[in-house]
Design an enzyme around this catalytic site. Structure first.
Site, PDB file in Angstrom:
ATOM      1  N   VAL A 187     -11.833  25.024  12.178  1.00  8.20           N
ATOM      2  CA  VAL A 187     -12.503  25.559  13.557  1.00  8.20           C
ATOM      3  C   VAL A 187     -11.319  25.224  14.567  1.00  8.20           C
ATOM      4  CG1 VAL A 187     -14.777  24.705  12.953  1.00  8.20           C
ATOM      5  CG2 VAL A 187     -13.083  23.065  13.993  1.00  8.20           C
ATOM      6  N   LYS A 188     -10.293  24.909  14.486  1.00  4.68           N
ATOM      7  CA  LYS A 188      -9.243  24.770  15.496  1.00  4.68           C
ATOM      8  C   LYS A 188      -8.643  26.005  15.734  1.00  4.68           C
ATOM      9  CE  LYS A 188     -10.551  20.573  15.484  1.00  4.68           C
ATOM     10  NZ  LYS A 188      -9.880  19.274  15.256  1.00  4.68           N
ATOM     11  N   ILE A 189      -7.646  25.978  16.519  1.00  4.47           N
ATOM     12  CA  ILE A 189      -6.941  27.262  17.067  1.00  4.47           C
ATOM     13  C   ILE A 189      -6.324  28.210  15.945  1.00  4.47           C
ATOM     14  CG2 ILE A 189      -5.250  28.379  18.807  1.00  4.47           C
ATOM     15  CD1 ILE A 189      -6.411  26.090  20.750  1.00  4.47           C
TER      16      ILE A 189
END
Ligand SMILES: *Cc1c(COP(=O)(O)O)cnc(C)c1O
Length: 387
Positions: A187-189
């Site tokens: 879910v992170k960048i």
């Protein structure tokens, strides 16, 4: 369901991972150092150490800074539990500093007041973990100035913030901290499936973390306490862990990193579009510091509950029912049962608790279409009108 976050995997990512699968090394090969070098060059950090999660990176960062029994680690209550747990792993005690009501990051004024009191009581912290919530950088210059006065070390938990900038420099440059940590959870960048990284400009900290991520074992004669028995020799000089990143993960990371700036720019464009579309709704959209550039990991709105008939929970549920995968980042850590057992109470950090009573994370990720985004806003309008 439109999720609140999701990874973007392209053909070049798949090919990069396949190439590793066909190569001689699935772990401890050339790709992890290549990924580390690429992140170090991108951010301006002197050293970058890839590990299997940001949680591992936080743990070894705390150990490298000498955190242990009798010490204190302070962080923000509005973060993922890992930012605080890393202190407990080391046998240290954890305390919190309330948030700034505008940025939702650890408030430098509250930090200063708490330092003054802690100095009088002789319990100053050894480490402060500054969490760049949603990707918006903390006021690092102010926190750094306090560290000079009170003698604590600084870890930036930049799990949300890779690709963001503070005072024109990429987060991770380490100008105002000892160690910066990134997460590469999906879910992170950018993602490596699971994965994290610790960055530092300090050679000794890098060397210590390099040992800690791989059992505390070395083949470097200059790090050994006595001479090698022979060419096969390795020596355990510290108590470490297996926190290594695999070559497969690193290959995905190298490939994803090429699109980092595009991802963050696209997140900004989507966020501005949300801002515009929600300008007349009874919600507070994310305030942005004019001199920083957020990583824009999360788009958190706060409900102006006095202007809404529905409760926070009703709005949240009405969004979920309409297929909007909203989330809440985060439940204040001090209110978790585990932390309550350590003595924290409801009411200890009022700004954080007020935030928790109003916050909702809306979907934000690079492949979110404008049509999906419009559907989110329409669903929100409806949810705000429900009983
Ligand atoms: C995701 C996250 C972590 C933990 O990252 P992992 O890579 O899943 O271990 C730590 N801190 C914050 C603020 C996070 O968002």
């Amino acid at each position: 369901m439109i999720p609140y976050g999701r990874q973007d995997i392209q053909q070049q990512d798949i090919e990069a991972v396949l190439e590793v699968l066909r190569s001689d090394f699935l772990t401890q090969g050339p790709v992890v150092p290549r990924f580390e070098k690429a992140v170090a060059e991108k951010t301006g950090a002197r050293h970058a150490l890839a590990v299997n999660s940001a949680t591992s990176a936080l743990h070894m960062a705390c150990l490298a800074l000498g955190l242990g029994e009798g010490d204190w680690l302070w962080t923000s209550p509005i973060t993922f539990v890992a930012s605080a747990n890393c202190g407990l792993y080391c046998g240290a005690s954890v305390d919190f500093v309330d948030i700034d009501p505008r940025t939702y990051n650890l408030c430098p004024k509250a930090l200063e007041a708490k330092m003054e009191q802690a100095e009088q009581e002789g319990r100053l912290p050894k480490v402060v973990v500054a969490v760049h919530l949603c990707g918006q950088p903390c006021d690092m210059a102010a926190i750094h100035a306090l560290s000079q006065r009170y003698g604590f070390r600084i870890i930036e938990d930049a799990s949300h913030a890779i690709g963001g900038k503070y005072q024109g420099e990429y987060i991770g440059s380490g100008r105002y901290s000892d160690i910066t940590v990134f997460s590469f959870h999906p879910v992170k960048i950018i993602t490596t499936a699971e994965g994290g990284m610790a960055l530092t400009n300090d050679d000794a900290l890098a060397s210590r973390m390099n040992l800690l991520r791989s059992h505390g074992v070395t083949r470097d004669p200059t790090l050994m306490t006595h001479e090698a028995d022979g060419p096969w020799y390795y020596q355990q000089v510290d108590l470490g862990f297996n926190y290594r990143m695999t070559e497969l993960q690193a290959a995905l990371g190298v490939s994803q990193l090429e699109r980092l700036d595009d991802y963050v720019a696209h997140r900004h464009a989507l966020a501005v579009r949300y801002d515009d579309r929600m300008a007349n709704l009874p919600v507070t959209t994310p305030w942005q510091h004019p001199e920083s550039y957020s990583g824009r990991h999360l788009y958190v709105i706060r409900l102006n509950l006095e202007r809404i008939a529905a409760s926070h929970r009703e709005v949240f549920e009405a969004l979920r029912v309409q297929g909007i995968g909203v989330n809440l980042h985060y439940i204040p850590v001090h209110t978790q049962p585990y932390y309550q057992k350590l003595g924290f109470q409801l009411g200890d950090f009022p700004e954080s608790e007020r935030y928790y009573a109003e916050a909702i994370s809306l979907p934000l990720f690079p492949t979110l279409s404008e049509a999906e985004q419009d559907a989110v806003v329409i669903a929100l309008e409806k949810a705000l009108q429900s009983p």
